[in-house]
Design a protein around this motif. Structure first.
Motif, PDB file in Angstrom:
ATOM      1  N   VAL A  49       2.993 -17.898   4.080  1.00 28.21           N
ATOM      2  CA  VAL A  49       1.752 -18.465   3.912  1.00 28.21           C
ATOM      3  C   VAL A  49       1.015 -17.740   2.645  1.00 28.21           C
ATOM      4  O   VAL A  49       0.126 -18.659   2.005  1.00 28.21           O
ATOM      5  CB  VAL A  49       1.055 -18.456   4.866  1.00 28.21           C
ATOM      6  N   GLY A  50       1.247 -16.641   2.191  1.00 26.77           N
ATOM      7  CA  GLY A  50       0.740 -16.067   1.149  1.00 26.77           C
ATOM      8  C   GLY A  50       0.606 -14.407   1.330  1.00 26.77           C
ATOM      9  O   GLY A  50       1.389 -13.544   0.456  1.00 26.77           O
ATOM     10  N   SER A  51      -0.178 -13.875   2.172  1.00 30.70           N
ATOM     11  CA  SER A  51      -0.385 -12.324   2.057  1.00 30.70           C
ATOM     12  C   SER A  51       0.799 -11.475   2.601  1.00 30.70           C
ATOM     13  O   SER A  51       1.519 -12.208   3.636  1.00 30.70           O
ATOM     14  CB  SER A  51      -1.635 -12.083   2.733  1.00 30.70           C
ATOM     15  N   TRP A  52       0.783 -10.213   2.335  1.00 29.45           N
ATOM     16  CA  TRP A  52       1.838  -9.307   2.749  1.00 29.45           C
ATOM     17  C   TRP A  52       1.229  -8.050   3.038  1.00 29.45           C
ATOM     18  O   TRP A  52      -0.102  -7.815   2.211  1.00 29.45           O
ATOM     19  CB  TRP A  52       2.895  -9.127   1.796  1.00 29.45           C
ATOM     20  N   PRO A  53       1.358  -7.183   3.953  1.00 25.00           N
ATOM     21  CA  PRO A  53       0.868  -5.904   4.018  1.00 25.00           C
ATOM     22  C   PRO A  53       0.548  -5.062   2.814  1.00 25.00           C
ATOM     23  O   PRO A  53       1.513  -5.016   2.035  1.00 25.00           O
ATOM     24  CB  PRO A  53       1.604  -5.121   5.157  1.00 25.00           C
ATOM     25  N   ARG A  54      -0.638  -4.574   2.644  1.00 23.43           N
ATOM     26  CA  ARG A  54      -1.082  -3.566   1.497  1.00 23.43           C
ATOM     27  C   ARG A  54      -0.755  -2.328   1.963  1.00 23.43           C
ATOM     28  O   ARG A  54      -1.071  -1.675   3.004  1.00 23.43           O
ATOM     29  CB  ARG A  54      -2.301  -3.811   0.877  1.00 23.43           C
ATOM     30  N   SER A  55      -0.122  -1.475   1.082  1.00 23.02           N
ATOM     31  CA  SER A  55       0.060  -0.038   1.205  1.00 23.02           C
ATOM     32  C   SER A  55      -1.229   0.943   1.247  1.00 23.02           C
ATOM     33  O   SER A  55      -2.317   0.178   0.824  1.00 23.02           O
ATOM     34  CB  SER A  55       0.849   0.526   0.423  1.00 23.02           C
ATOM     35  N   THR A  56      -1.366   1.849   1.863  1.00 21.57           N
ATOM     36  CA  THR A  56      -2.617   2.933   1.888  1.00 21.57           C
ATOM     37  C   THR A  56      -3.056   3.121   0.377  1.00 21.57           C
ATOM     38  O   THR A  56      -4.169   3.268   0.086  1.00 21.57           O
ATOM     39  CB  THR A  56      -2.607   4.053   2.706  1.00 21.57           C
ATOM     40  N   GLU A  57      -2.071   3.524  -0.303  1.00 25.25           N
ATOM     41  CA  GLU A  57      -2.096   3.706  -1.652  1.00 25.25           C
ATOM     42  C   GLU A  57      -2.935   2.728  -2.690  1.00 25.25           C
ATOM     43  O   GLU A  57      -3.810   2.735  -3.350  1.00 25.25           O
ATOM     44  CB  GLU A  57      -0.936   4.178  -2.546  1.00 25.25           C
ATOM     45  N   LEU A  58      -2.491   1.374  -2.281  1.00 25.86           N
ATOM     46  CA  LEU A  58      -2.844   0.280  -2.962  1.00 25.86           C
ATOM     47  C   LEU A  58      -4.273  -0.052  -2.679  1.00 25.86           C
ATOM     48  O   LEU A  58      -5.158  -0.396  -3.411  1.00 25.86           O
ATOM     49  CB  LEU A  58      -2.066  -1.092  -2.697  1.00 25.86           C
ATOM     50  N   ILE A  59      -4.712  -0.024  -1.360  1.00 28.80           N
ATOM     51  CA  ILE A  59      -5.982  -0.118  -0.785  1.00 28.80           C
ATOM     52  C   ILE A  59      -6.853   1.028  -1.416  1.00 28.80           C
ATOM     53  O   ILE A  59      -8.040   0.360  -1.871  1.00 28.80           O
ATOM     54  CB  ILE A  59      -6.079  -0.107   0.717  1.00 28.80           C
ATOM     55  N   ARG A  60      -6.264   2.113  -1.583  1.00 30.84           N
ATOM     56  CA  ARG A  60      -7.175   3.303  -2.229  1.00 30.84           C
ATOM     57  C   ARG A  60      -7.447   2.729  -3.593  1.00 30.84           C
ATOM     58  O   ARG A  60      -8.863   2.735  -4.310  1.00 30.84           O
ATOM     59  CB  ARG A  60      -6.524   4.503  -2.192  1.00 30.84           C
ATOM     60  N   ALA A  61      -6.674   2.254  -4.216  1.00 33.39           N
ATOM     61  CA  ALA A  61      -6.767   1.803  -5.623  1.00 33.39           C
ATOM     62  C   ALA A  61      -7.849   0.657  -5.776  1.00 33.39           C
ATOM     63  O   ALA A  61      -8.509   0.687  -6.473  1.00 33.39           O
ATOM     64  CB  ALA A  61      -5.342   1.312  -6.461  1.00 33.39           C
ATOM     65  N   LEU A  62      -7.671  -0.125  -4.757  1.00 34.32           N
ATOM     66  CA  LEU A  62      -8.294  -1.405  -4.674  1.00 34.32           C
ATOM     67  C   LEU A  62      -9.872  -0.998  -4.668  1.00 34.32           C
ATOM     68  O   LEU A  62     -10.805  -1.597  -5.182  1.00 34.32           O
ATOM     69  CB  LEU A  62      -8.019  -2.333  -3.526  1.00 34.32           C
ATOM     70  N   ASN A  90      -4.500  -5.059   7.631  1.00 36.64           N
ATOM     71  CA  ASN A  90      -3.151  -5.628   7.871  1.00 36.64           C
ATOM     72  C   ASN A  90      -3.010  -6.156   9.246  1.00 36.64           C
ATOM     73  O   ASN A  90      -3.436  -5.400  10.278  1.00 36.64           O
ATOM     74  CB  ASN A  90      -2.195  -4.715   7.553  1.00 36.64           C
ATOM     75  N   VAL A  91      -2.584  -7.309   9.666  1.00 34.60           N
ATOM     76  CA  VAL A  91      -2.227  -7.374  10.930  1.00 34.60           C
ATOM     77  C   VAL A  91      -0.625  -7.219  11.365  1.00 34.60           C
ATOM     78  O   VAL A  91      -0.330  -7.458  12.448  1.00 34.60           O
ATOM     79  CB  VAL A  91      -2.479  -8.942  11.140  1.00 34.60           C
ATOM     80  N   ASN A  92      -0.081  -6.559  10.192  1.00 32.21           N
ATOM     81  CA  ASN A  92       1.363  -6.174  10.689  1.00 32.21           C
ATOM     82  C   ASN A  92       1.874  -5.319   9.557  1.00 32.21           C
ATOM     83  O   ASN A  92       1.111  -4.650   8.824  1.00 32.21           O
ATOM     84  CB  ASN A  92       2.283  -7.182  10.943  1.00 32.21           C
ATOM     85  N   THR A  93       3.032  -4.645   9.516  1.00 28.30           N
ATOM     86  CA  THR A  93       3.768  -3.804   8.554  1.00 28.30           C
ATOM     87  C   THR A  93       4.681  -4.428   7.641  1.00 28.30           C
ATOM     88  O   THR A  93       5.023  -5.544   8.039  1.00 28.30           O
ATOM     89  CB  THR A  93       4.290  -2.499   9.272  1.00 28.30           C
ATOM     90  N   HIS A  94       4.839  -3.789   6.731  1.00 30.22           N
ATOM     91  CA  HIS A  94       5.925  -4.433   5.754  1.00 30.22           C
ATOM     92  C   HIS A  94       7.074  -4.648   6.218  1.00 30.22           C
ATOM     93  O   HIS A  94       7.776  -5.612   6.171  1.00 30.22           O
ATOM     94  CB  HIS A  94       5.946  -3.515   4.418  1.00 30.22           C
ATOM     95  N   GLU A  95       7.593  -3.476   7.188  1.00 33.88           N
ATOM     96  CA  GLU A  95       8.961  -3.722   7.730  1.00 33.88           C
ATOM     97  C   GLU A  95       9.006  -4.953   8.663  1.00 33.88           C
ATOM     98  O   GLU A  95       9.851  -5.609   8.774  1.00 33.88           O
ATOM     99  CB  GLU A  95       9.100  -2.594   8.401  1.00 33.88           C
ATOM    100  N   MET A  96       7.986  -5.057   9.652  1.00 37.67           N
ATOM    101  CA  MET A  96       7.941  -6.233  10.504  1.00 37.67           C
ATOM    102  C   MET A  96       7.820  -7.332   9.945  1.00 37.67           C
ATOM    103  O   MET A  96       8.220  -8.570  10.389  1.00 37.67           O
ATOM    104  CB  MET A  96       6.776  -5.920  11.656  1.00 37.67           C
ATOM    105  N   GLY A 140      -0.622 -15.420   7.081  1.00 37.15           N
ATOM    106  CA  GLY A 140      -0.189 -14.295   6.349  1.00 37.15           C
ATOM    107  C   GLY A 140       0.011 -13.059   7.075  1.00 37.15           C
ATOM    108  O   GLY A 140      -0.417 -12.987   8.245  1.00 37.15           O
ATOM    109  N   PHE A 141       0.575 -12.074   6.614  1.00 35.11           N
ATOM    110  CA  PHE A 141       0.584 -10.729   7.249  1.00 35.11           C
ATOM    111  C   PHE A 141      -0.287  -9.617   6.916  1.00 35.11           C
ATOM    112  O   PHE A 141      -0.538  -8.461   7.382  1.00 35.11           O
ATOM    113  CB  PHE A 141       2.013 -10.170   7.055  1.00 35.11           C
ATOM    114  N   GLY A 142      -1.172 -10.041   5.984  1.00 31.43           N
ATOM    115  CA  GLY A 142      -2.027  -9.061   5.571  1.00 31.43           C
ATOM    116  C   GLY A 142      -3.416  -9.878   4.835  1.00 31.43           C
ATOM    117  O   GLY A 142      -3.771  -9.538   3.649  1.00 31.43           O
ATOM    118  N   THR A 143      -4.109 -10.500   5.640  1.00 34.14           N
ATOM    119  CA  THR A 143      -5.097 -11.597   4.926  1.00 34.14           C
ATOM    120  C   THR A 143      -6.198 -10.661   4.375  1.00 34.14           C
ATOM    121  O   THR A 143      -6.626 -11.023   3.460  1.00 34.14           O
ATOM    122  CB  THR A 143      -5.653 -12.566   6.206  1.00 34.14           C
ATOM    123  N   PHE A 144      -6.646  -9.712   5.238  1.00 38.02           N
ATOM    124  CA  PHE A 144      -7.723  -8.813   4.573  1.00 38.02           C
ATOM    125  C   PHE A 144      -7.108  -7.475   4.286  1.00 38.02           C
ATOM    126  O   PHE A 144      -6.451  -6.890   5.236  1.00 38.02           O
ATOM    127  CB  PHE A 144      -8.911  -8.822   5.516  1.00 38.02           C
TER     128      PHE A 144
END
Length: 387
Positions: A12-25, A361-367, A353-357
């Motif tokens: 659908v579109g979104s994928w979970p973001r990492s903690t590092e990416l959120i910090r950069a955002l 994140n509503v789930n993990t990259h692995e899941m 998606g798996f990480g709309t906001f």
């Protein structure tokens, strides 16, 4: 769009973001780094998302919306005349703050974390909404590419707020004219630069239909002042058709869900697609991308009257759970829809998606990868039977 296998698997579109990416955002939003600097930092995250989808067997991939705060607020980076505001900040402008706070608590919405793009002046383009995302993907994958964009109704309703926007645009309808033109130009440019599938996100249409007891929604600033639901749905159809009028050569879809900000299913909307389908089928789009994996989405029989009128992007896994749906369960769900749609009309995707906001994140990259893999397994079973 190039040929796809039967029962194409997509996201659908979104994928979970990492903690590092959120910090950069957050550093970008604070003005500590530029959008270009942030985007360069996000490249590795996009590549990881692409590879995860490829390894899971996804046929039509996205970049996971890794460069976006969420699926609609990223417009602030790409358009002039907008300001990114937290839901908590909008409370100061609400005509009924106490009620809005009550609604946010009931919906399990973190008002400090989720942001909306609010129009504060006439809007215009700084750059394409997603052209940079597409260009990077085309360099790094040979799979078909889907680019999600906020739909015209969503972008209009989410960004017009009384007391902030009405100096530039007296009403949402005035703003919608510029929104439609910007989206039209974007879709044509995406097509011309090799995008296969544009998905227009209109999740708040569910709120219009099913949220009458809770008229406010944090994703739609103007809905406290909304008109009759029928008027809202007719507006959504009109804006979609104005946006896509005369555009050919690219697959288009509209995504509808019932909320994807919380793992608490009880706070999300419930109801079948019956009330919406008469309007959705009037949209001049190819595909309805629908949440169908949870009981909240209702029964498949509502599609009987609309057999083969559109393609269906069938939601077959719940992105918010930690359970991996069995492939057999997915196959059974698809066979329910096959009573009403031909096999070549059905695409398989998660409900949302798996990480709309970004910060929820509503789930993990692995899941997410595991859930996409099981969709692929189900598609292979179906292809063997229906090819």
């Amino acid at each position: 769009m190039a040929d796809a296998p039967l029962f194409p698997v997509t996201v659908v579109g979104s994928w979970p973001r990492s903690t590092e990416l959120i910090r950069a955002l957050r550093r970008k939003e604070a003005g500590e780094i530029t959008y270009a600097e942030f985007s360069a930092m996000a490249d590795a995250e996009v590549l990881a998302c692409i590879r995860a989808q490829e390894e899971a067997g996804v046929d039509i991939i996205s970049d996971g919306e890794q460069r976006r705060d969420n699926f609609y607020s990223f417009a602030v980076d790409k358009l002039t005349g907008m300001q990114l505001m937290k839901v908590s900040e909008l409370l100061d402008y609400s005509t009924d703050r106490a009620r809005m706070e009550e609604v946010l608590r009931a919906l399990d919405v973190p008002s400090f974390a989720i942001k909306s793009p609010i129009v504060v002046d006439r809007i215009g383009k700084k750059q394409g909404l997603a052209l940079d995302e597409l260009a990077f993907m085309r360099e790094h994958t040979d799979r078909q590419i889907k680019v999600p964009l906020p739909g015209p109704y969503m972008l209009t309703r989410s960004s017009w707020f009384e007391g902030l926007s009405d100096k530039a645009y007296p009403s949402p309808d005035d703003l919608a004219k510029d929104v439609v033109e910007i989206l039209r130009e974007e879709i044509i440019a995406l097509r011309d630069q090799g995008c296969d599938f544009v998905q227009l996100d209109e999740p708040t249409l569910s709120q219009v239909v099913f949220g009458e007891e809770t008229t406010e929604t944090f994703m739609c600033a103007a809905l406290p002042n909304r008109r009759d639901p029928t008027d809202e749905l007719e507006m959504a159809v009109r804006l979609m058709n104005e946006t896509l009028e005369g555009i050919e050569g690219i697959k288009t879809g509209v995504h509808i869900c019932r909320g994807n900000w919380s793992k608490k299913e009880e706070v999300l909307l419930t109801g079948n697609y019956g009330p919406m389908l008469p309007y959705l089928v009037q949209m001049n789009i190819d595909q309805l991308v629908l949440e169908c994996a949870t009981p909240r989405a209702g029964e498949m029989e509502v599609f009987k009257e609309y057999s083969n009128e559109k393609e269906i992007g069938l939601g077959v896994v719940n992105p918010r759970t930690d359970d991996i749906e069995p492939a057999g369960q997915i196959v059974a769900r698809v066979k329910e829809l096959l009573q009403y749609f031909d096999a070549d009309k059905i695409y398989l995707n998660p409900d949302c998606g798996f990480g709309t906001f970004a910060e929820r994140n509503v789930n993990t990259h692995e899941m997410a990868a595991k859930k996409m893999q099981v969709i692929t397994e189900a598609a292979e079973i179906l292809r063997a039977e229906y090819a």
